[in-house]
Scaffold this active site. Structure first.
Site, PDB file in Angstrom:
ATOM      1  N   GLY A  46       0.863  -1.178   0.000  1.00  0.00           N
ATOM      2  CA  GLY A  46       0.000   0.000   0.000  1.00  0.00           C
ATOM      3  C   GLY A  46       0.892   1.219   0.000  1.00  0.00           C
ATOM      4  CD  GLU A  47       2.237   5.659  -0.810  1.00  0.00           C
ATOM      5  OE1 GLU A  47       1.890   5.050  -1.838  1.00  0.00           O
ATOM      6  OE2 GLU A  47       3.381   6.141  -0.659  1.00  0.00           O
ATOM      7  CB  SER A  48       5.334   2.636   3.703  1.00  0.00           C
ATOM      8  OG  SER A  48       6.043   3.519   2.883  1.00  0.00           O
ATOM      9  CB  CYS A  78       5.137  -4.002  -1.398  1.00  0.00           C
ATOM     10  SG  CYS A  78       5.758  -2.960  -2.693  1.00  0.00           S
ATOM     11  NE  ARG A 106       8.158   5.386   0.808  1.00  0.00           N
ATOM     12  CZ  ARG A 106       7.253   6.318   1.055  1.00  0.00           C
ATOM     13  NH1 ARG A 106       7.581   7.427   1.672  1.00  0.00           N
ATOM     14  NH2 ARG A 106       6.011   6.149   0.666  1.00  0.00           N
ATOM     15  CB  ILE A 137       3.015  -2.294  -7.557  1.00  0.00           C
ATOM     16  CG1 ILE A 137       2.378  -3.427  -8.381  1.00  0.00           C
ATOM     17  CG2 ILE A 137       2.239  -0.995  -7.730  1.00  0.00           C
ATOM     18  CD1 ILE A 137       1.014  -3.839  -7.907  1.00  0.00           C
ATOM     19  NE  ARG A 138       3.741   4.178  -6.327  1.00  0.00           N
ATOM     20  CZ  ARG A 138       3.932   5.018  -5.311  1.00  0.00           C
ATOM     21  NH1 ARG A 138       4.937   5.864  -5.346  1.00  0.00           N
ATOM     22  NH2 ARG A 138       3.127   5.037  -4.305  1.00  0.00           N
ATOM     23  CG  HIS A 174       2.312  -6.657  -4.567  1.00  0.00           C
ATOM     24  ND1 HIS A 174       1.637  -6.140  -3.479  1.00  0.00           N
ATOM     25  CD2 HIS A 174       3.158  -5.686  -4.977  1.00  0.00           C
ATOM     26  CE1 HIS A 174       2.059  -4.923  -3.236  1.00  0.00           C
ATOM     27  NE2 HIS A 174       2.985  -4.613  -4.125  1.00  0.00           N
ATOM     28  CD  GLU A 176      -0.412  -8.946  -2.458  1.00  0.00           C
ATOM     29  OE1 GLU A 176       0.564  -9.713  -2.396  1.00  0.00           O
ATOM     30  OE2 GLU A 176      -0.300  -7.699  -2.468  1.00  0.00           O
TER      31      GLU A 176
HETATM   32  N1  GLN Z   1       5.957   2.711  -2.937  1.00  0.00           N
HETATM   33  C1  GLN Z   1       5.139   2.341  -1.808  1.00  0.00           C
HETATM   34  C2  GLN Z   1       5.709   2.949  -0.533  1.00  0.00           C
HETATM   35  O1  GLN Z   1       6.810   3.406  -0.513  1.00  0.00           O
HETATM   36  C3  GLN Z   1       5.049   0.841  -1.672  1.00  0.00           C
HETATM   37  C4  GLN Z   1       4.338   0.268  -2.878  1.00  0.00           C
HETATM   38  C5  GLN Z   1       3.597  -1.010  -2.627  1.00  0.00           C
HETATM   39  O2  GLN Z   1       3.355  -1.397  -1.488  1.00  0.00           O
HETATM   40  N2  GLN Z   1       3.186  -1.629  -3.684  1.00  0.00           N
HETATM   41  O3  GLN Z   1       5.045   2.979   0.452  1.00  0.00           O
END
Ligand code: GLN
Length: 192
Positions: A46-48, A78, A106, A137-138, A174, A176
């Site tokens: 997600g978004e840390s 992630c 990150r 994903i990122r 990921h 999942e």
């Molecule tokens: N780029 C996100 C972060 O730094 C992590 C991306 C992800 O969990 N898919 O939080």
């Protein structure tokens, strides 16, 4: 067995579906009281930054740290890996639980590779498969801070993408979001 999923943000439903397919009971974790009675915890992607803030607001961080120190199996995918790391670099590193001897950068794969799919090589026999379609994903780049404490279980192009330290597992990809349940099964075995 019941596995908790930190359900404040990110790919919660996808992990839930995978665990349910493997006949495991799932519990959403939002508050410290939800941590009771779980045999393991997944911290999803997600978004840390957001997850770090909300974990603090819901007063989850201290209890979670205590449980992990006492051996609760935990798997960070992630953003979840970022939240377990002792050291975070890159843009705006969020406060973390500082549990695992890893350094995480990150968005470490850079802009041109923000998101990609790549076959990764699993080095560990316990996983029972050799190749895995990794969805990134990122994604963060992860490396061990203390080589003797951390085992690299999988890599792409010599970069670690799956690492373990005692009861803690992290993946920068990921599973999942794929149909391949072997990494989830591996974590279930860690919880047994
Ligand atoms: N780029 C996100 C972060 O730094 C992590 C991306 C992800 O969990 N898919 O939080």
């Amino acid at each position: 067995m019941t596995i908790g999923i930190l359900a404040i943000q990110g790919s919660v439903i996808e992990h839930k579906h995978m665990l349910q397919q493997l006949n495991v009971k799932v519990k959403d974790v939002r508050l410290p009281s939800n941590l009771e009675g779980i045999d393991g915890l997944i911290i999803p992607g997600g978004e840390s930054t957001t997850m770090s803030k909300l974990m603090k607001r819901y007063k989850l961080s201290d209890e979670l740290k205590r449980l992990i120190q006492n051996g609760l199996p935990v798997w960070g995918t992630c953003a979840g890996a970022i939240l377990l790391a002792k050291k975070v670099t890159g843009q705006n590193p969020p406060p973390t639980l500082e549990m695992m001897d890893i350094e995480v950068k990150r968005n470490g794969y850079g802009r041109q590779l923000y998101s990609f799919e790549k076959e990764l090589r699993i080095k560990n026999e316990e996983l029972k498969i050799e190749n895995f379609n990794g969805m990134f994903i990122r994604a963060p780049k992860i490396k061990p801070l203390a080589e003797e404490n951390v085992t690299v279980l999988a890599e792409i192009d010599s970069e670690p993408v799956m690492l373990k330290q005692n009861n803690m597992l992290v993946t920068s990809f990921h599973p999942e979001l794929t149909d391949e349940p072997s990494v989830h099964q591996y974590f279930i075995d860690m919880c047994n």
